[in-house]
Design a protein around this motif. Sequence first.
Motif, PDB file in Angstrom:
ATOM      1  N   THR A  93       0.855  -1.188   0.000  1.00  0.00           N
ATOM      2  CA  THR A  93       0.000   0.000   0.000  1.00  0.00           C
ATOM      3  C   THR A  93       0.889   1.235   0.000  1.00  0.00           C
ATOM      4  OG1 THR A  93      -1.728  -1.139   1.263  1.00  0.00           O
ATOM      5  CG2 THR A  93      -1.812   1.270   1.204  1.00  0.00           C
ATOM      6  N   ARG A 106       0.256   5.220  -9.951  1.00  0.00           N
ATOM      7  CA  ARG A 106      -0.594   4.159 -10.518  1.00  0.00           C
ATOM      8  C   ARG A 106      -0.182   3.816 -11.949  1.00  0.00           C
ATOM      9  NH1 ARG A 106      -4.713   7.533  -7.781  1.00  0.00           N
ATOM     10  NH2 ARG A 106      -5.216   6.463  -5.824  1.00  0.00           N
ATOM     11  N   GLU A 111      -2.220  -0.690 -10.209  1.00  0.00           N
ATOM     12  CA  GLU A 111      -2.893  -1.327  -9.085  1.00  0.00           C
ATOM     13  C   GLU A 111      -3.490  -2.655  -9.524  1.00  0.00           C
ATOM     14  OE1 GLU A 111      -4.556   1.959  -6.099  1.00  0.00           O
ATOM     15  OE2 GLU A 111      -5.402   2.126  -8.107  1.00  0.00           O
ATOM     16  N   VAL A 115      -1.101  -4.537  -5.140  1.00  0.00           N
ATOM     17  CA  VAL A 115      -0.592  -3.170  -5.018  1.00  0.00           C
ATOM     18  C   VAL A 115      -1.756  -2.194  -5.105  1.00  0.00           C
ATOM     19  CG1 VAL A 115       0.899  -1.388  -6.002  1.00  0.00           C
ATOM     20  CG2 VAL A 115       1.629  -3.787  -6.052  1.00  0.00           C
ATOM     21  N   ARG A 116      -1.788  -1.251  -4.178  1.00  0.00           N
ATOM     22  CA  ARG A 116      -2.815  -0.217  -4.228  1.00  0.00           C
ATOM     23  C   ARG A 116      -2.233   1.084  -3.688  1.00  0.00           C
ATOM     24  NH1 ARG A 116      -6.763   0.327   0.578  1.00  0.00           N
ATOM     25  NH2 ARG A 116      -5.506  -0.273   2.363  1.00  0.00           N
ATOM     26  N   PHE A 117      -2.877   2.186  -4.093  1.00  0.00           N
ATOM     27  CA  PHE A 117      -2.445   3.508  -3.645  1.00  0.00           C
ATOM     28  C   PHE A 117      -3.627   4.230  -3.016  1.00  0.00           C
ATOM     29  CE2 PHE A 117       0.556   2.411  -7.004  1.00  0.00           C
ATOM     30  CZ  PHE A 117       1.766   2.684  -6.382  1.00  0.00           C
TER      31      PHE A 117
END
Length: 213
Positions: A93, A106, A111, A115-117
Amino acid sequence: MRSLPELLHRTFFRTLSLLSPQGQGVLLRRYFDWWHRTPDPWRLSTEDYEQHKYRSTLESLPARPYRRIMEVGCSEGVFTATLAKTYPEAEITGVDVSERALERARARVPEGGRVRFVRADILTHEAEPCFDLVFCSETLYYLGRHDRLRRASDQLSALLGPDGVLVAVHPWPEARRLHRFLDGHASLSRLTERVFTTPPRPFTVAVYGTKPA
């Protein structure tokens, strides 16, 4: 000795910290959105100094598996991309106050399942204490006064699950002030600290672990 522009820079952010955490967060978001009007304003992806700092940070970590990782102040995701390659099985994150920076992050690290933001401010962000590894690099000096550094230390330590590791990377010797509340935090113990005298400015990598409950 710090230069006059650097002293003025720090004074500006200490003045911002006279606001409420929410008000401070709004102005910091606008500030970083302005900086990110052009890509990679600090040349994080191209400068040898930054790449050396990333390598030194990873080399300072305890050798263990990390399943859930958070990067606080991820900017455009340069180090996030390195983390994704280094820990291909981990959920990662990236957190930043600037939506412009996150848009580029991104694009750099799409993502997906792992995986993320998230756009968030470390002073007000709430998350479950479930991360094995949390990074906070070149971020704390933007928060200003001691009470905000204390709050940030509480917030960062609260992100860690059992046996979690927190890594703080900041200029030396300013890190003595910035890491003061991490060093004295009731739930953290400092595992290692390494000072690198690399030009153009020295930095330290401080590694903390959660204390047994």
